[in-house]
Design a protein around this motif. Sequence first.
Motif, PDB file in Angstrom:
ATOM      1  N   ASP A   1      -7.250  12.023   5.313  1.00  0.00           N
ATOM      2  CA  ASP A   1      -8.108  10.858   5.185  1.00  0.00           C
ATOM      3  C   ASP A   1      -7.290   9.666   5.688  1.00  0.00           C
ATOM      4  OD1 ASP A   1      -9.194   8.401   4.170  1.00  0.00           O
ATOM      5  OD2 ASP A   1     -10.315   9.535   2.681  1.00  0.00           O
ATOM      6  N   PRO A   2      -7.688   9.057   6.806  1.00  0.00           N
ATOM      7  CA  PRO A   2      -6.865   7.990   7.377  1.00  0.00           C
ATOM      8  C   PRO A   2      -6.683   6.793   6.443  1.00  0.00           C
ATOM      9  CG  PRO A   2      -8.956   8.164   8.545  1.00  0.00           C
ATOM     10  CD  PRO A   2      -8.873   9.327   7.616  1.00  0.00           C
ATOM     11  N   ASP A   3      -7.682   6.461   5.644  1.00  0.00           N
ATOM     12  CA  ASP A   3      -7.532   5.336   4.725  1.00  0.00           C
ATOM     13  C   ASP A   3      -6.509   5.636   3.629  1.00  0.00           C
ATOM     14  OD1 ASP A   3      -9.328   3.637   6.056  1.00  0.00           O
ATOM     15  OD2 ASP A   3     -11.029   4.473   4.976  1.00  0.00           O
ATOM     16  N   VAL A   4      -6.509   6.856   3.139  1.00  0.00           N
ATOM     17  CA  VAL A   4      -5.518   7.241   2.134  1.00  0.00           C
ATOM     18  C   VAL A   4      -4.125   7.264   2.769  1.00  0.00           C
ATOM     19  CG1 VAL A   4      -4.778   9.058   0.529  1.00  0.00           C
ATOM     20  CG2 VAL A   4      -7.222   8.517   0.775  1.00  0.00           C
ATOM     21  N   MET A   5      -4.043   7.740   4.005  1.00  0.00           N
ATOM     22  CA  MET A   5      -2.759   7.729   4.718  1.00  0.00           C
ATOM     23  C   MET A   5      -2.260   6.303   4.921  1.00  0.00           C
ATOM     24  SD  MET A   5      -3.484  10.610   7.588  1.00  0.00           S
ATOM     25  CE  MET A   5      -3.763  12.313   7.158  1.00  0.00           C
ATOM     26  N   TRP A   6      -3.180   5.391   5.208  1.00  0.00           N
ATOM     27  CA  TRP A   6      -2.828   3.979   5.358  1.00  0.00           C
ATOM     28  C   TRP A   6      -2.273   3.424   4.041  1.00  0.00           C
ATOM     29  CZ3 TRP A   6      -6.656  -0.431   4.527  1.00  0.00           C
ATOM     30  CH2 TRP A   6      -6.118  -1.649   4.926  1.00  0.00           C
ATOM     31  N   GLY A   7      -2.918   3.762   2.932  1.00  0.00           N
ATOM     32  CA  GLY A   7      -2.415   3.345   1.625  1.00  0.00           C
ATOM     33  C   GLY A   7      -1.047   3.931   1.327  1.00  0.00           C
ATOM     34  N   LEU A   8      -0.877   5.210   1.654  1.00  0.00           N
ATOM     35  CA  LEU A   8       0.404   5.871   1.446  1.00  0.00           C
ATOM     36  C   LEU A   8       1.482   5.219   2.318  1.00  0.00           C
ATOM     37  CD1 LEU A   8       2.216   8.045   0.252  1.00  0.00           C
ATOM     38  CD2 LEU A   8       1.213   9.684   1.853  1.00  0.00           C
ATOM     39  N   ALA A   9       1.140   4.902   3.561  1.00  0.00           N
ATOM     40  CA  ALA A   9       2.099   4.238   4.456  1.00  0.00           C
ATOM     41  C   ALA A   9       2.545   2.899   3.867  1.00  0.00           C
ATOM     42  CB  ALA A   9       1.477   4.037   5.837  1.00  0.00           C
ATOM     43  N   GLN A  10       1.599   2.141   3.340  1.00  0.00           N
ATOM     44  CA  GLN A  10       1.946   0.840   2.762  1.00  0.00           C
ATOM     45  C   GLN A  10       2.814   0.989   1.515  1.00  0.00           C
ATOM     46  OE1 GLN A  10      -1.382  -2.215   3.008  1.00  0.00           O
ATOM     47  NE2 GLN A  10      -2.480  -0.288   3.357  1.00  0.00           N
TER      48      GLN A  10
END
Length: 191
Positions: free
Chosen positions: A37-46
């Motif tokens: 899930d790209p949005d979850v990956m974005w959150g994880l990246a942050q």
Amino acid sequence: MINKIERLKQAAEARDKRQYAEACRIYQEILDAFGPDPDVMWGLAQAEFALSIVSPDSEDAHGYNAIRWIERALALKSDRPEYHYTLADMLEHVGATNYEAAACAYRRAIELEPFHAPALSRLAMLYGVPEDVVTLEEAISCCETALRINPTRSLWAVLARLYHYAGRQDDSQHAFINSLLEREDKGPIPY
């Protein structure tokens, strides 16, 4: 079975409390349970990026993990300006700084959202790095646009400096005065 929305709320709460390792663990759990899930990956990246700042290590493992996660998110959904902005920010600060790649990522965010004020201002601020990744004209244009969207004291000060470098002394003085008059909370003081 876990409730995705509830776990996302918990991850956001952990990030708000600066419990970045816990946020990373929850985001990873969500990805394991529900798949990419790209949005979850974005959150994880942050969260990984924040962890790299508050808990640095000599290899900057969390910083590089953050870059890998945002790159994976971009591989799934490349039309999100906020993902490009996040990548650029990380490229500026993780390990051996890559200003050229950061400038490209800021430009991509701006290409996708021409009035992305954070990307415009950060690209402008790359003027003067030793790698010469931003021209003076591009920096001035970006800073002027960012100021029209979100005027702040610091951006007026940056624009004053850029105008000074361009030999535009009257404009530089005007921008400097605006940097002194700007209220961070409510915009310019009416006169």
